[in-house]
Design a protein around this motif. Sequence first.
Motif, PDB file in Angstrom:
ATOM      1  N   PHE A 229       0.860  -1.195   0.000  1.00  0.00           N
ATOM      2  CA  PHE A 229       0.000   0.000   0.000  1.00  0.00           C
ATOM      3  C   PHE A 229       0.890   1.237   0.000  1.00  0.00           C
ATOM      4  O   PHE A 229       1.990   1.234   0.554  1.00  0.00           O
ATOM      5  CB  PHE A 229      -0.987  -0.008   1.189  1.00  0.00           C
ATOM      6  CG  PHE A 229      -0.332  -0.057   2.547  1.00  0.00           C
ATOM      7  CD1 PHE A 229       0.067   1.102   3.195  1.00  0.00           C
ATOM      8  CD2 PHE A 229      -0.107  -1.278   3.180  1.00  0.00           C
ATOM      9  CE1 PHE A 229       0.669   1.047   4.448  1.00  0.00           C
ATOM     10  CE2 PHE A 229       0.503  -1.343   4.438  1.00  0.00           C
ATOM     11  CZ  PHE A 229       0.894  -0.167   5.067  1.00  0.00           C
ATOM     12  N   ALA A 230       0.386   2.288  -0.662  1.00  0.00           N
ATOM     13  CA  ALA A 230       1.157   3.523  -0.786  1.00  0.00           C
ATOM     14  C   ALA A 230       0.957   4.387   0.465  1.00  0.00           C
ATOM     15  O   ALA A 230      -0.050   4.253   1.161  1.00  0.00           O
ATOM     16  CB  ALA A 230       0.700   4.290  -2.023  1.00  0.00           C
ATOM     17  N   VAL A 231       1.899   5.290   0.698  1.00  0.00           N
ATOM     18  CA  VAL A 231       1.782   6.225   1.826  1.00  0.00           C
ATOM     19  C   VAL A 231       0.475   7.010   1.705  1.00  0.00           C
ATOM     20  O   VAL A 231      -0.238   7.212   2.689  1.00  0.00           O
ATOM     21  CB  VAL A 231       2.973   7.214   1.837  1.00  0.00           C
ATOM     22  CG1 VAL A 231       2.821   8.214   2.966  1.00  0.00           C
ATOM     23  CG2 VAL A 231       4.279   6.473   1.973  1.00  0.00           C
ATOM     24  N   THR A 232       0.138   7.406   0.468  1.00  0.00           N
ATOM     25  CA  THR A 232      -1.081   8.207   0.271  1.00  0.00           C
ATOM     26  C   THR A 232      -2.330   7.408   0.668  1.00  0.00           C
ATOM     27  O   THR A 232      -3.274   7.965   1.222  1.00  0.00           O
ATOM     28  CB  THR A 232      -1.186   8.654  -1.202  1.00  0.00           C
ATOM     29  OG1 THR A 232      -0.885   7.522  -2.032  1.00  0.00           O
ATOM     30  CG2 THR A 232      -0.217   9.774  -1.507  1.00  0.00           C
ATOM     31  N   GLU A 233      -2.316   6.095   0.417  1.00  0.00           N
ATOM     32  CA  GLU A 233      -3.459   5.271   0.849  1.00  0.00           C
ATOM     33  C   GLU A 233      -3.506   5.202   2.382  1.00  0.00           C
ATOM     34  O   GLU A 233      -4.588   5.252   2.978  1.00  0.00           O
ATOM     35  CB  GLU A 233      -3.360   3.850   0.253  1.00  0.00           C
ATOM     36  CG  GLU A 233      -4.602   3.035   0.605  1.00  0.00           C
ATOM     37  CD  GLU A 233      -4.621   1.598   0.081  1.00  0.00           C
ATOM     38  OE1 GLU A 233      -3.637   1.172  -0.575  1.00  0.00           O
ATOM     39  OE2 GLU A 233      -5.619   0.911   0.357  1.00  0.00           O
ATOM     40  N   ALA A 234      -2.340   5.142   2.987  1.00  0.00           N
ATOM     41  CA  ALA A 234      -2.286   5.062   4.458  1.00  0.00           C
ATOM     42  C   ALA A 234      -2.846   6.340   5.099  1.00  0.00           C
ATOM     43  O   ALA A 234      -3.557   6.277   6.105  1.00  0.00           O
ATOM     44  CB  ALA A 234      -0.848   4.816   4.914  1.00  0.00           C
ATOM     45  N   TYR A 235      -2.555   7.516   4.490  1.00  0.00           N
ATOM     46  CA  TYR A 235      -3.059   8.781   5.055  1.00  0.00           C
ATOM     47  C   TYR A 235      -4.587   8.767   5.127  1.00  0.00           C
ATOM     48  O   TYR A 235      -5.194   9.400   5.976  1.00  0.00           O
ATOM     49  CB  TYR A 235      -2.658   9.966   4.172  1.00  0.00           C
ATOM     50  CG  TYR A 235      -1.187  10.314   4.153  1.00  0.00           C
ATOM     51  CD1 TYR A 235      -0.320   9.893   5.167  1.00  0.00           C
ATOM     52  CD2 TYR A 235      -0.659  11.096   3.116  1.00  0.00           C
ATOM     53  CE1 TYR A 235       1.021  10.236   5.121  1.00  0.00           C
ATOM     54  CE2 TYR A 235       0.673  11.448   3.078  1.00  0.00           C
ATOM     55  CZ  TYR A 235       1.512  11.010   4.081  1.00  0.00           C
ATOM     56  OH  TYR A 235       2.839  11.352   4.033  1.00  0.00           O
ATOM     57  N   ASP A 236      -5.174   8.042   4.174  1.00  0.00           N
ATOM     58  CA  ASP A 236      -6.623   8.055   4.008  1.00  0.00           C
ATOM     59  C   ASP A 236      -7.293   6.831   4.642  1.00  0.00           C
ATOM     60  O   ASP A 236      -8.500   6.626   4.475  1.00  0.00           O
ATOM     61  CB  ASP A 236      -6.877   8.057   2.484  1.00  0.00           C
ATOM     62  CG  ASP A 236      -8.216   8.643   2.163  1.00  0.00           C
ATOM     63  OD1 ASP A 236      -8.626   9.556   2.899  1.00  0.00           O
ATOM     64  OD2 ASP A 236      -8.865   8.163   1.212  1.00  0.00           O
ATOM     65  N   ALA A 237      -6.497   6.016   5.354  1.00  0.00           N
ATOM     66  CA  ALA A 237      -7.043   4.759   5.897  1.00  0.00           C
ATOM     67  C   ALA A 237      -7.961   5.045   7.083  1.00  0.00           C
ATOM     68  O   ALA A 237      -7.886   6.109   7.716  1.00  0.00           O
ATOM     69  CB  ALA A 237      -5.892   3.858   6.336  1.00  0.00           C
ATOM     70  N   ALA A 238      -8.801   4.059   7.397  1.00  0.00           N
ATOM     71  CA  ALA A 238      -9.677   4.186   8.577  1.00  0.00           C
ATOM     72  C   ALA A 238      -8.852   4.023   9.852  1.00  0.00           C
ATOM     73  O   ALA A 238      -9.110   4.685  10.856  1.00  0.00           O
ATOM     74  CB  ALA A 238     -10.765   3.133   8.508  1.00  0.00           C
TER      75      ALA A 238
END
Length: 283
Positions: A229-238
């Motif tokens: 998973f990308a850092v950007t996906e992590a920023y937006d994770a639940a």
Amino acid sequence: MSDIAYVNGAFTPLEDAKISILDRGFLFADGVYEVAAIIDGKLIDNEAHVARLERSLNALRLESPVSMGEIIEIEKALVARNGIREGLVYLQITRGAAERDFSFPEGVKATLIGFAQKKNILASPYAEKGIKVVTAPDLRWARRDIKSIALLAQVLAKQAATEAGCQEAWMVDADGFVTEGSSSTAFIVTKAGAIVTRPNSNAILPGCTRRSVLALAEQRALTFEERPFAVTEAYDAAEAFLTSASNLVLPIVEIDGHALGDGVPGPYARELRALYLDFARAL
Ligand code: PDD
């Protein structure tokens, strides 16, 4: 009671535990290590840790001076002699002490050292409030699956976290994908409720806690996806959390200043920590 360490066949007070300055662990980081948690005086997930130690040794053609069965006896003795109910046991094997030369020395016995330390891993304040993470470039070599004692990239990443007022660093490859924490496995939970962690490969250490947590998630029929998973996906994770022998399962509430969910530990991280604690205490 003073701390008792193990060095090459003998238990000795920590202040007397010494190795040669020519040890290849010291000169070349030519060695491997393991860390296992101790809870209620018992080693947690230790079969997996010993199996990984053997795998790391084989990958580097490093011959242990004792059998894996004896390793376990040494670990148990360190726990008992230091009277530890809760904490960590550390073991390290290096290619021994020899005149400095890059290639493997002949006829040199490997160095084996161990020690144990007390640590509150059950009643960690961070289990309640969660931790903050910063990201840092992953500066490591191409065999991160080996638990090598060459940890300078992880030291720099963790120091960046400390200086940013955070408790862990997530290392990121040039492609923008998270590899793992400086000393932990990285997980996110998507808004759709899937637990995501990177699949095992040469890019990360195959975490023993990761393995048990995924097995527990599977038993509970929780959805998980092994994919990068990308850092950007992590920023937006639940949610996000980490796993490691030293911290078991810890919720993450912030990544690079981005609050996750409500900014408090999420339900998945809480549940998986509770499940892992039950599993560990029942071992
Ligand atoms: N580190 N990834 C890295 C880079 C690690 O160093 C660790 C553990 C993990 C988690 O693995 P495990 O669940 O088997 O502990 C993942 C230990 C705790 C350390 O170096 O202290």
